[in-house]
Design an enzyme around this catalytic site. Structure first.
Site, mmCIF file in Angstrom:
data_model
loop_
_atom_site.group_PDB
_atom_site.id
_atom_site.type_symbol
_atom_site.label_atom_id
_atom_site.label_comp_id
_atom_site.label_asym_id
_atom_site.label_seq_id
_atom_site.Cartn_x
_atom_site.Cartn_y
_atom_site.Cartn_z
ATOM 1 N N PHE A 1 -10.181 -28.867 -23.022
ATOM 2 C CA PHE A 1 -9.937 -29.110 -24.455
ATOM 3 C C PHE A 1 -11.123 -29.861 -25.086
ATOM 4 C CE2 PHE A 1 -8.112 -32.800 -26.955
ATOM 5 C CZ PHE A 1 -8.229 -32.186 -28.196
ATOM 6 N N GLY B 1 -25.345 -38.207 -8.832
ATOM 7 C CA GLY B 1 -26.445 -37.772 -7.953
ATOM 8 C C GLY B 1 -27.278 -36.682 -8.619
ATOM 9 N N ASN C 1 -21.022 -37.178 -7.234
ATOM 10 C CA ASN C 1 -21.855 -35.966 -7.187
ATOM 11 C C ASN C 1 -22.632 -35.765 -8.491
ATOM 12 O OD1 ASN C 1 -21.054 -35.289 -4.597
ATOM 13 N ND2 ASN C 1 -19.330 -34.037 -5.297
ATOM 14 N N ASP D 1 -16.880 -25.703 -14.635
ATOM 15 C CA ASP D 1 -15.434 -25.937 -14.684
ATOM 16 C C ASP D 1 -14.777 -25.202 -13.520
ATOM 17 O OD1 ASP D 1 -13.653 -26.783 -17.514
ATOM 18 O OD2 ASP D 1 -12.614 -26.083 -15.715
ATOM 19 N N ASN D 2 -13.734 -25.778 -12.953
ATOM 20 C CA ASN D 2 -13.019 -25.048 -11.881
ATOM 21 C C ASN D 2 -11.732 -24.426 -12.424
ATOM 22 O OD1 ASN D 2 -11.313 -27.204 -12.141
ATOM 23 N ND2 ASN D 2 -11.155 -27.650 -9.957
ATOM 24 N N ALA E 1 -17.047 -39.642 -19.096
ATOM 25 C CA ALA E 1 -15.835 -39.656 -19.918
ATOM 26 C C ALA E 1 -14.822 -40.567 -19.234
ATOM 27 C CB ALA E 1 -15.282 -38.244 -20.060
ATOM 28 N N TYR F 1 -5.063 -41.472 -11.951
ATOM 29 C CA TYR F 1 -6.036 -41.238 -13.027
ATOM 30 C C TYR F 1 -6.735 -42.544 -13.390
ATOM 31 C CZ TYR F 1 -7.710 -39.554 -17.625
ATOM 32 O OH TYR F 1 -8.478 -39.196 -18.718
ATOM 33 N N ARG G 1 1.086 -33.378 -23.317
ATOM 34 C CA ARG G 1 0.860 -34.569 -24.132
ATOM 35 C C ARG G 1 1.678 -34.489 -25.418
ATOM 36 N NH1 ARG G 1 -5.538 -35.405 -23.091
ATOM 37 N NH2 ARG G 1 -5.427 -33.147 -22.890
HETATM 38 N N1 UDP Z 1 5.718 -38.687 -25.184
HETATM 39 C C1 UDP Z 1 6.923 -38.342 -25.787
HETATM 40 N N2 UDP Z 1 7.304 -37.042 -25.729
HETATM 41 C C2 UDP Z 1 6.572 -36.073 -25.134
HETATM 42 C C3 UDP Z 1 5.326 -36.426 -24.539
HETATM 43 C C4 UDP Z 1 4.946 -37.758 -24.576
HETATM 44 O O1 UDP Z 1 7.628 -39.189 -26.345
HETATM 45 O O2 UDP Z 1 7.006 -34.909 -25.154
HETATM 46 C C5 UDP Z 1 5.283 -40.093 -25.284
HETATM 47 C C6 UDP Z 1 4.820 -40.714 -23.969
HETATM 48 O O3 UDP Z 1 5.899 -41.269 -23.270
HETATM 49 C C7 UDP Z 1 3.845 -41.753 -24.480
HETATM 50 C C8 UDP Z 1 3.248 -41.127 -25.735
HETATM 51 O O4 UDP Z 1 4.161 -40.105 -26.128
HETATM 52 O O5 UDP Z 1 4.518 -42.930 -24.849
HETATM 53 C C9 UDP Z 1 1.892 -40.503 -25.501
HETATM 54 O O6 UDP Z 1 1.999 -39.667 -24.384
HETATM 55 P P1 UDP Z 1 0.827 -38.681 -23.929
HETATM 56 O O7 UDP Z 1 1.317 -37.976 -22.708
HETATM 57 O O8 UDP Z 1 0.414 -37.846 -25.073
HETATM 58 O O9 UDP Z 1 -0.406 -39.607 -23.599
HETATM 59 P P2 UDP Z 1 -0.592 -41.058 -22.942
HETATM 60 O O10 UDP Z 1 -1.075 -41.887 -24.053
HETATM 61 O O11 UDP Z 1 0.710 -41.565 -22.410
HETATM 62 O O12 UDP Z 1 -1.594 -40.830 -21.876
#
Ligand code: UDP
Length: 314
Positions: free
Chosen positions: A11, A102, A99, A31-32, A114, A145, A186
């Site tokens: 993205f 390097g 990597n 990219d994989n 990033a 992560y 997300r």
């Molecule tokens: N969230 C939500 N509903 C969804 C997906 C995420 O309420 O369908 C909430 C999640 O619990 C978090 C916020 O939205 O509090 C942002 O989540 P996201 O996965 O986008 O990214 P994060 O900031 O947590 O890495």
């Protein structure tokens, strides 16, 4: 410049490739396709300045010829994705960073990592300033992560100090926009996809947790400005406008005109309660400020998801 972008079919990586090509750079996109897609860069494939290489950068990376910059964007970035691929996430953040550092060292290239607001974990300092060390549960599901990115930052600083590599670290806060996968997991994509389908919007917890959402074009502009700067210490790039998840649901319902309901589901483990970047350093060092308001950015993202389902296109 000749620039290597790992995760360039993802993205954010694909928008970065667009930006670099538009300013006249040659781009080698690696990219994989674990979360990136060929369709994100399909429009660049015939461009004479664009090369697409399928490779997993947690395995040794080789690029023929000169390279001026290496931008390391390869990694699953959604909590749903890194929960599905915990070991790959740890490997791309650790071995992949080693990597690609390097590669930059061998080529005498500038390196940009990033990184992420997740290095602050569930923060006890608000808004998050770059010198805050964070509150991360390394043993929890998000730890794969968060901890990989913390290691990646430490490794990048070590290459800067020990090898004199010209490095940058961007801490990316929640970024959204066209080319997010519909099943990315997300919150912005989940809400828009659900609203367009007339399905319930899934709010996790009570919806009072906050995030600060940055439109992808603003994010890419900030990253490009950081690359041009000589700044080695981490810089937050993200929106300083903070919204609750419940407010975001309302904005998505308005933008789509959907009459979907909200369904409340349990809050994921270690979900940060509040998140907002302190952007003073980005402003002072880079003259950067975001320009796309959340309602406008959501509207543009809705148009993108709408186009995916338009008859004849899907
Ligand atoms: N969230 C939500 N509903 C969804 C997906 C995420 O309420 O369908 C909430 C999640 O619990 C978090 C916020 O939205 O509090 C942002 O989540 P996201 O996965 O986008 O990214 P994060 O900031 O947590 O890495």
């Amino acid at each position: 410049m000749r620039v290597v972008v790992t995760g360039g079919a993802g993205f954010l990586g694909s928008h970065l490739c667009d930006h670099l090509i538009a300013r006249g750079d040659d781009v080698v996109c690696i990219d994989n396709f674990s979360t990136g897609t060929v369709s994100n860069v399909a429009h660049l494939r015939d461009h004479r300045s664009f090369d697409l290489v399928q490779h997993d950068v947690s395995i040794h990376v080789d690029v023929a010829g000169g390279v001026d910059a290496v931008l390391h964007f390869a990694s699953p970035a959604s909590p749903v994705d890194y929960a599905k691929m915990p070991i790959q996430t740890l490997k791309v953040g650790s071995l992949g960073t080693h990597n690609t550092l390097g590669l930059a060292k061998a080529k005498g290239a500038t390196y940009l990592l990033a990184s992420t607001s997740e290095v602050y974990g569930d923060p006890l300092v608000h808004p998050q300033v770059e010198h805050y060390w964070g509150n991360v549960n390394h043993l929890g599901p998000r730890g794969v992560y968060d901890e990989a990115k913390r290691f990646a930052e430490a490794m990048t600083m070590a290459y800067c100090r020990y090898h004199g590599l010209d490095t940058r670290i961007v801490r990316i806060f929640n970024t959204y926009g066209p080319r997010m996968r519909p099943d990315d997991g997300r919150v912005v994509s989940n809400f828009i996809v659900a609203a367009l389908a007339g399905e319930p919007l899934t709010v996790y917890g009570d919806g009072t947790q906050t995030r600060s959402f940055c439109f992808v074009d603003d994010q890419v502009r900030g990253i490009a400005a950081l690359l041009e700067s000589g700044e080695h210490d981490p810089v937050n790039i993200g929106s300083p406008s903070e919204f609750t998840v419940a407010e975001l649901a309302e904005i998505v319902l308005e933008a789509t005109g959907s009459d979907s309901h909200v369904r409340y589901l349990p809050l994921p483990v270690d979900d940060p309660k509040r998140r907002r970047p302190d952007t003073a350093r980005a402003e002072e060092l880079l003259g950067w400020n975001p320009s796309v308001a959340l309602r406008e950015g959501v509207q543009r993202t809705v148009e993108y998801f709408d186009s995916l389902t338009a008859p004849g296109l899907g």
